[in-house]
Design a protein around this motif. Structure first.
Motif, mmCIF file in Angstrom:
data_model
loop_
_atom_site.group_PDB
_atom_site.id
_atom_site.type_symbol
_atom_site.label_atom_id
_atom_site.label_comp_id
_atom_site.label_asym_id
_atom_site.label_seq_id
_atom_site.Cartn_x
_atom_site.Cartn_y
_atom_site.Cartn_z
ATOM 1 N N THR A 24 2.355 -5.267 -6.882
ATOM 2 C CA THR A 24 3.719 -5.596 -7.291
ATOM 3 C C THR A 24 3.717 -6.460 -8.547
ATOM 4 N N ASP A 25 4.600 -6.126 -9.461
ATOM 5 C CA ASP A 25 4.683 -6.802 -10.749
ATOM 6 C C ASP A 25 5.565 -8.040 -10.615
ATOM 7 N N ARG A 26 4.934 -9.141 -10.261
ATOM 8 C CA ARG A 26 5.625 -10.423 -10.126
ATOM 9 C C ARG A 26 4.677 -11.522 -10.591
ATOM 10 N N SER A 27 5.173 -12.742 -10.711
ATOM 11 C CA SER A 27 4.338 -13.833 -11.223
ATOM 12 C C SER A 27 3.113 -14.053 -10.344
ATOM 13 N N THR A 28 3.285 -13.893 -9.039
ATOM 14 C CA THR A 28 2.145 -13.901 -8.116
ATOM 15 C C THR A 28 2.060 -12.503 -7.525
ATOM 16 N N PRO A 29 1.268 -11.614 -8.117
ATOM 17 C CA PRO A 29 1.250 -10.216 -7.685
ATOM 18 C C PRO A 29 0.829 -10.079 -6.224
ATOM 19 N N GLY A 30 1.358 -9.050 -5.595
ATOM 20 C CA GLY A 30 0.990 -8.734 -4.229
ATOM 21 C C GLY A 30 0.526 -7.295 -4.134
ATOM 22 N N VAL A 31 0.036 -6.927 -2.974
ATOM 23 C CA VAL A 31 -0.388 -5.551 -2.709
ATOM 24 C C VAL A 31 0.394 -5.050 -1.507
ATOM 25 N N ILE A 32 0.973 -3.869 -1.642
ATOM 26 C CA ILE A 32 1.732 -3.267 -0.544
ATOM 27 C C ILE A 32 0.770 -2.528 0.382
ATOM 28 N N LEU A 33 0.847 -2.854 1.660
ATOM 29 C CA LEU A 33 0.026 -2.224 2.686
ATOM 30 C C LEU A 33 0.923 -1.688 3.795
ATOM 31 N N THR A 34 0.374 -0.800 4.591
ATOM 32 C CA THR A 34 1.120 -0.258 5.725
ATOM 33 C C THR A 34 0.359 -0.506 7.016
ATOM 34 N N GLN A 35 1.111 -0.517 8.099
ATOM 35 C CA GLN A 35 0.488 -0.489 9.423
ATOM 36 C C GLN A 35 0.790 0.871 10.019
ATOM 37 N N ARG A 36 -0.259 1.588 10.360
ATOM 38 C CA ARG A 36 -0.100 2.947 10.845
ATOM 39 C C ARG A 36 0.564 2.961 12.221
ATOM 40 N N ASN A 37 1.324 4.000 12.477
ATOM 41 C CA ASN A 37 1.987 4.167 13.755
ATOM 42 C C ASN A 37 0.954 4.240 14.873
ATOM 43 N N ALA A 38 1.254 3.621 15.997
ATOM 44 C CA ALA A 38 0.325 3.607 17.130
ATOM 45 C C ALA A 38 0.106 4.981 17.734
ATOM 46 N N THR A 39 0.965 5.942 17.397
ATOM 47 C CA THR A 39 0.820 7.292 17.958
ATOM 48 C C THR A 39 -0.023 8.205 17.070
ATOM 49 N N MET A 40 -0.490 7.703 15.925
ATOM 50 C CA MET A 40 -1.291 8.535 15.024
ATOM 51 C C MET A 40 -2.627 8.896 15.670
ATOM 52 N N ARG A 41 -3.083 10.132 15.387
ATOM 53 C CA ARG A 41 -4.354 10.588 15.971
ATOM 54 C C ARG A 41 -5.533 9.842 15.357
ATOM 55 N N ARG A 42 -5.475 9.586 14.053
ATOM 56 C CA ARG A 42 -6.556 8.867 13.374
ATOM 57 C C ARG A 42 -6.122 7.432 13.055
ATOM 58 N N HIS A 43 -6.967 6.478 13.432
ATOM 59 C CA HIS A 43 -6.755 5.061 13.109
ATOM 60 C C HIS A 43 -5.381 4.543 13.535
ATOM 61 N N PRO A 44 -4.951 4.758 14.771
ATOM 62 C CA PRO A 44 -3.633 4.280 15.210
ATOM 63 C C PRO A 44 -3.531 2.762 15.112
ATOM 64 N N GLY A 45 -2.410 2.286 14.565
ATOM 65 C CA GLY A 45 -2.146 0.857 14.501
ATOM 66 C C GLY A 45 -2.901 0.096 13.431
ATOM 67 N N GLN A 46 -3.780 0.753 12.700
ATOM 68 C CA GLN A 46 -4.584 0.045 11.711
ATOM 69 C C GLN A 46 -3.813 -0.184 10.412
#
Length: 200
Positions: A47-69
């Motif tokens: 994110t383009d801000r004075s203190t940049p951040g990184v956007i991350l997601t939490q995967r749905n718990a019902t996903m077949r691969r890596h649920p909740g990660q």
């Protein structure tokens, strides 16, 4: 210098030789041949801000691969994608409604091969701050932002071990509040830290 320019300059530098970059955990399944891996790409949205951040997601718990990660938005490169950058932008738009035309693509970072059989290309991009993002209900449980400086600080990269399929595995984890970032996502962050040598 703009954030995009700073990141582009840092990404173009060779990584510090010690410690070396992490190539992947693919060897845990004996996948030593890159041809046996499926090509994938993820977007690392800064994110383009004075203190940049990184956007991350939490995967749905019902996903077949890596649920909740915790993960970057991304996935398999489809035949219709024009390479990793196009795939990363498409996946981010599908998963969190991040308009691809708002991403300033910096470039591809170092590939990482996963124990689940993927050869992942992280694509670094800068996005406007405070975008209204809508997670895909089928895939994403939450979207959140972590300060870039925190993620890239080696002091926050914890080397952990666990037994998996009868053998001990090493992996990195990064704890942000109540969220645990680990596995391939943490490894790609560690690589970015070593590549960018971020100074804030």
């Amino acid at each position: 210098m703009t954030l995009a320019a700073r990141l582009a300059t840092a990404l173009a530098r060779p990584p510090h030789p010690d410690p070396t970059l992490l190539t992947g955990d693919y060897h845990d399944l004996g996948l030593n041949d890159a041809d046996s891996l499926s090509a994938a790409a993820v977007l690392v949205p800064v994110t383009d801000r004075s203190t940049p951040g990184v956007i991350l997601t939490q995967r749905n718990a019902t996903m077949r691969r890596h649920p909740g990660q915790i993960a970057f938005p991304g996935g398999r490169i489809d035949p219709g994608d024009d390479g990793p950058v196009a795939a990363a932008l498409r996946e981010a738009e599908e998963e969190i409604a991040l308009p691809r035309n708002l991403v300033t693509v910096i470039g591809a970072a170092d590939r990482y091969r996963t124990v689940t059989g993927f050869d992942v290309t992280p694509v670094l991009g800068v996005v406007p701050a405070d975008l209204v993002l809508r997670p895909s209900e089928a895939e994403v449980a939450a979207v959140f932002e972590v300060p870039l400086g925190f993620l890239l600080d080696p002091a926050n990269h914890v080397l952990a071990r666990r037994e998996w399929q009868g053998r001990e595995r090493q992996y990195y984890e990064i704890i942000w509040g109540e969220r645990r970032i680990w596995g391939a996502t943490a490894a790609m962050i560690v690589n970015l830290s070593r590549r960018l040598a971020w100074s804030g």
